[in-house]
Design a protein around this motif. Structure first.
Motif, mmCIF file in Angstrom:
data_model
loop_
_atom_site.group_PDB
_atom_site.id
_atom_site.type_symbol
_atom_site.label_atom_id
_atom_site.label_comp_id
_atom_site.label_asym_id
_atom_site.label_seq_id
_atom_site.Cartn_x
_atom_site.Cartn_y
_atom_site.Cartn_z
ATOM 1 N N ASP A 30 16.205 2.725 -36.174
ATOM 2 C CA ASP A 30 14.875 2.888 -36.781
ATOM 3 C C ASP A 30 13.746 2.646 -35.789
ATOM 4 O O ASP A 30 12.825 1.875 -36.067
ATOM 5 C CB ASP A 30 14.702 1.938 -37.981
ATOM 6 C CG ASP A 30 15.756 2.192 -39.049
ATOM 7 O OD1 ASP A 30 16.161 3.364 -39.199
ATOM 8 O OD2 ASP A 30 16.168 1.221 -39.712
ATOM 9 N N GLY A 31 13.856 3.263 -34.634
ATOM 10 C CA GLY A 31 12.767 3.155 -33.658
ATOM 11 C C GLY A 31 12.658 1.798 -32.974
ATOM 12 O O GLY A 31 11.652 1.504 -32.331
ATOM 13 N N GLN A 32 13.702 0.974 -33.112
ATOM 14 C CA GLN A 32 13.669 -0.334 -32.439
ATOM 15 C C GLN A 32 14.978 -0.578 -31.714
ATOM 16 O O GLN A 32 16.026 -0.102 -32.139
ATOM 17 C CB GLN A 32 13.480 -1.436 -33.480
ATOM 18 C CG GLN A 32 12.136 -1.345 -34.165
ATOM 19 C CD GLN A 32 11.826 -2.620 -34.926
ATOM 20 O OE1 GLN A 32 12.673 -3.111 -35.655
ATOM 21 N NE2 GLN A 32 10.634 -3.133 -34.738
ATOM 22 N N VAL A 33 14.885 -1.329 -30.624
ATOM 23 C CA VAL A 33 16.111 -1.684 -29.921
ATOM 24 C C VAL A 33 16.702 -2.940 -30.549
ATOM 25 O O VAL A 33 16.045 -3.983 -30.625
ATOM 26 C CB VAL A 33 15.853 -1.897 -28.405
ATOM 27 C CG1 VAL A 33 17.096 -2.471 -27.738
ATOM 28 C CG2 VAL A 33 15.458 -0.580 -27.749
ATOM 29 N N VAL A 34 17.921 -2.787 -31.029
ATOM 30 C CA VAL A 34 18.660 -3.924 -31.590
ATOM 31 C C VAL A 34 20.044 -3.894 -30.942
ATOM 32 O O VAL A 34 20.831 -2.978 -31.186
ATOM 33 C CB VAL A 34 18.800 -3.816 -33.126
ATOM 34 C CG1 VAL A 34 19.561 -5.023 -33.678
ATOM 35 C CG2 VAL A 34 17.431 -3.684 -33.791
ATOM 36 N N ALA A 69 10.454 -5.060 -16.235
ATOM 37 C CA ALA A 69 10.544 -4.654 -17.645
ATOM 38 C C ALA A 69 10.489 -5.867 -18.571
ATOM 39 O O ALA A 69 9.780 -5.852 -19.582
ATOM 40 C CB ALA A 69 11.825 -3.852 -17.873
ATOM 41 N N ILE A 70 11.218 -6.920 -18.231
ATOM 42 C CA ILE A 70 11.265 -8.096 -19.113
ATOM 43 C C ILE A 70 9.894 -8.784 -19.134
ATOM 44 O O ILE A 70 9.401 -9.183 -20.188
ATOM 45 C CB ILE A 70 12.400 -9.055 -18.680
ATOM 46 C CG1 ILE A 70 13.761 -8.404 -18.953
ATOM 47 C CG2 ILE A 70 12.294 -10.396 -19.416
ATOM 48 C CD1 ILE A 70 14.958 -9.163 -18.386
ATOM 49 N N GLU A 71 9.259 -8.885 -17.968
ATOM 50 C CA GLU A 71 7.921 -9.506 -17.975
ATOM 51 C C GLU A 71 6.935 -8.668 -18.777
ATOM 52 O O GLU A 71 6.121 -9.188 -19.538
ATOM 53 C CB GLU A 71 7.423 -9.725 -16.534
ATOM 54 C CG GLU A 71 8.204 -10.843 -15.840
ATOM 55 C CD GLU A 71 7.482 -11.481 -14.672
ATOM 56 O OE1 GLU A 71 6.541 -10.866 -14.128
ATOM 57 O OE2 GLU A 71 7.875 -12.602 -14.296
ATOM 58 N N GLN A 72 7.010 -7.349 -18.603
ATOM 59 C CA GLN A 72 6.081 -6.462 -19.299
ATOM 60 C C GLN A 72 6.264 -6.516 -20.816
ATOM 61 O O GLN A 72 5.301 -6.622 -21.565
ATOM 62 C CB GLN A 72 6.313 -5.022 -18.808
ATOM 63 C CG GLN A 72 5.516 -3.950 -19.517
ATOM 64 C CD GLN A 72 4.084 -3.891 -19.025
ATOM 65 O OE1 GLN A 72 3.812 -4.065 -17.843
ATOM 66 N NE2 GLN A 72 3.156 -3.655 -19.940
ATOM 67 N N TRP A 73 7.502 -6.432 -21.245
ATOM 68 C CA TRP A 73 7.753 -6.266 -22.680
ATOM 69 C C TRP A 73 7.980 -7.586 -23.414
ATOM 70 O O TRP A 73 7.616 -7.705 -24.574
ATOM 71 C CB TRP A 73 8.963 -5.341 -22.898
ATOM 72 C CG TRP A 73 8.694 -3.925 -22.485
ATOM 73 C CD1 TRP A 73 7.492 -3.268 -22.543
ATOM 74 C CD2 TRP A 73 9.636 -2.976 -21.970
ATOM 75 N NE1 TRP A 73 7.633 -1.981 -22.090
ATOM 76 C CE2 TRP A 73 8.935 -1.772 -21.737
ATOM 77 C CE3 TRP A 73 10.998 -3.010 -21.683
ATOM 78 C CZ2 TRP A 73 9.569 -0.627 -21.238
ATOM 79 C CZ3 TRP A 73 11.616 -1.878 -21.187
ATOM 80 C CH2 TRP A 73 10.908 -0.698 -20.964
ATOM 81 N N ALA A 162 23.267 2.529 -15.255
ATOM 82 C CA ALA A 162 23.595 1.889 -16.534
ATOM 83 C C ALA A 162 23.086 0.443 -16.571
ATOM 84 O O ALA A 162 22.665 -0.044 -17.629
ATOM 85 C CB ALA A 162 25.107 1.931 -16.765
ATOM 86 N N GLN A 163 23.101 -0.236 -15.430
ATOM 87 C CA GLN A 163 22.566 -1.611 -15.383
ATOM 88 C C GLN A 163 21.072 -1.620 -15.670
ATOM 89 O O GLN A 163 20.569 -2.460 -16.438
ATOM 90 C CB GLN A 163 22.822 -2.237 -13.997
ATOM 91 C CG GLN A 163 24.261 -2.675 -13.788
ATOM 92 C CD GLN A 163 24.639 -2.851 -12.320
ATOM 93 O OE1 GLN A 163 23.855 -2.545 -11.402
ATOM 94 N NE2 GLN A 163 25.836 -3.342 -12.078
ATOM 95 N N ILE A 164 20.354 -0.688 -15.057
ATOM 96 C CA ILE A 164 18.907 -0.619 -15.333
ATOM 97 C C ILE A 164 18.692 -0.322 -16.812
ATOM 98 O O ILE A 164 17.851 -0.944 -17.471
ATOM 99 C CB ILE A 164 18.208 0.440 -14.452
ATOM 100 C CG1 ILE A 164 18.272 0.031 -12.986
ATOM 101 C CG2 ILE A 164 16.752 0.628 -14.892
ATOM 102 C CD1 ILE A 164 17.653 1.036 -12.025
ATOM 103 N N LEU A 169 16.951 -2.046 -22.211
ATOM 104 C CA LEU A 169 17.295 -2.351 -23.608
ATOM 105 C C LEU A 169 17.075 -3.832 -23.898
ATOM 106 O O LEU A 169 16.501 -4.199 -24.924
ATOM 107 C CB LEU A 169 18.759 -1.982 -23.881
ATOM 108 C CG LEU A 169 19.090 -0.487 -23.923
ATOM 109 C CD1 LEU A 169 20.609 -0.275 -23.850
ATOM 110 C CD2 LEU A 169 18.533 0.170 -25.181
ATOM 111 N N LEU A 170 17.517 -4.667 -22.978
ATOM 112 C CA LEU A 170 17.368 -6.106 -23.174
ATOM 113 C C LEU A 170 15.889 -6.506 -23.224
ATOM 114 O O LEU A 170 15.486 -7.302 -24.084
ATOM 115 C CB LEU A 170 18.095 -6.848 -22.038
ATOM 116 C CG LEU A 170 18.117 -8.365 -22.105
ATOM 117 C CD1 LEU A 170 18.789 -8.845 -23.400
ATOM 118 C CD2 LEU A 170 18.860 -8.937 -20.896
#
Ligand code: F6R
Length: 366
Positions: A30-34, A69-73, A162-164, A169-170
């Motif tokens: 539903d439009g979210q990463v889970v 990515a983690i800092e941004q999101w 795949a790691q990136i 995703l994380l």
């Protein structure tokens, strides 16, 4: 089996759209990463004040993209530590620290020891791994598997993309849980990533391979990038060193005038990864200035830029195009031509790209 490909590496480079698609599969709802494997860890993600990502080699460059990515999101301070450095000092970690390890094999001794060390110091541990049931995920509190499939060639390619992907995703999962994710456009973009990789493979393979063929006698190649293009510069240089035995170095483009520009002499090949002007006109213009600076000193400039980026054309000897993508997604596209380049150059030198000298696929000793 190589299944008709000239090498496992060629096969694995070509498998990247599938590797990335399989890593995303079942993790967007539903439009979210889970990420189902992380069910029950919301409190952990909300409670942490710090993330340390630890890895070796190519996995450590994926980690650098993950930091952005983690800092941004997820708005949590994130550092990247080479596993073998992390363990031999006295790092400040505790139960508010999440230590993320990244390993294709899940057996790299340096990374395993870093995970054990972090646990002993009270940190929570999460591993990103490509091998089901390997030692590192077994020693971690949680695991997010990459689903790149078995990687046989010594030089890592599809495991890296795949790691990136897993880190993106994380970052999106943590951003949702921490309620720091303000923009859903990144989630929507995930679905397009495999096709965009396929398009780079299709449109640029022959062009880049031809370029490498012309450069078989080159003694040194430099790689420049900024923002998330910086880790890709490092990865492009590592791939070239590993399989073609050519001296290569990656730099943050902003470092040029702090030293590396002294290396530029007429004919020096330099790859420049140019970030999209749509994301930041300022960052883009800084990289374009770097290109002008090295070009004025005679560098042979090979630019990797987004389709339609006309600003780079007057200064580039060669332009490799990647499709339009969000800032965090560009690395997965920009690395593909660099993998092809390293492979084609090694092949032009008559080397075995799957089995480079002195290297083992899995480094199980310290
Ligand atoms: C480079 C390469 C190595 C590995 C590193 C970590 O192409 O393959 O740098 O990335 O040895 O290996 P893993 O991911 O198995 O821990």
């Amino acid at each position: 089996e190589k299944g008709g490909w000239s090498s496992f590496m060629a096969k694995e480079v070509a498998e990247q759209p599938q590797a990335v698609a399989n890593t995303i599969l079942g993790r967007v709802h539903d439009g979210q990463v889970v990420i189902p494997e992380l069910d029950g860890l919301d409190e952990l993600f909300i409670g942490i004040n710090r993330v340390i990502i630890t890895a070796c080699g190519t996995a450590s460059y994926a980690a650098l993209v993950g930091k952005y990515a983690i800092e941004q999101w997820a708005r949590v301070a994130t550092d990247v530590e080479l596993a073998h450095e992390f363990r031999y000092r006295d790092p400040v970690i505790g139960d508010d620290t999440l230590v993320i390890s990244i390993s294709q094999s899940g057996e790299t001794m340096d990374t395993l020891m870093a995970v054990k060390y972090a646990r002993e110091r009270g940190a929570r541990t999460l591993s990103i791994c490509n091998t089901q049931g390997a030692t590192i995920p077994r020693e971690s509190d949680a695991v997010v598997y990459t689903h790149a499939g078995p990687e046989v060639a010594v030089a890592s390619t599809k495991a890296f993309s795949a790691q990136i992907t897993a880190l993106l995703l994380l970052g999106l999962h943590m951003g949702r849980v921490r309620q720091t994710l303000t923009d859903d456009s990144a989630v929507a973009e995930l679905a397009d990533l495999p096709d965009k990789i396929a398009s780079v493979l299709e449109k640029e393979n022959d062009h880049v391979a031809q370029l490498a063929g012309w450069m078989a006698d080159t003694r040194s190649v430099l790689f420049l990038g900024r923002h998330v293009g910086y880790p890709i510069a490092l990865e492009g240089a590592l791939k070239l060193k590993e399989i073609s035995y050519i001296h290569a170095e990656g730099f943050a483009a902003g470092e040029l005038k702090h030293g590396p520009i002294a290396l530029i002499e007429p004919g020096q090949p330099v790859f420049v990864i140019v970030p999209s002007p749509r994301h930041s006109a300022l960052i883009h213009s800084k990289v374009v200035s770097n290109i002008q600076e090295i070009r004025a000193r005679g560098a042979r400039v090979i630019v990797i830029a987004e389709e339609g980026d006309a600003a780079v054309l007057p200064f580039a000897d060669e332009v490799i195009h990647i499709p339009l993508a969000g800032p965090m997604f560009e690395p997965v596209l920009a690395v593909v031509p660099l993998q092809i380049f390293a492979m084609a150059l090694a092949t032009a030198k008559g080397l075995d790209v799957d089995q480079p000298r002195n290297l083992a696929k899995s480094v199980t000793v310290e």
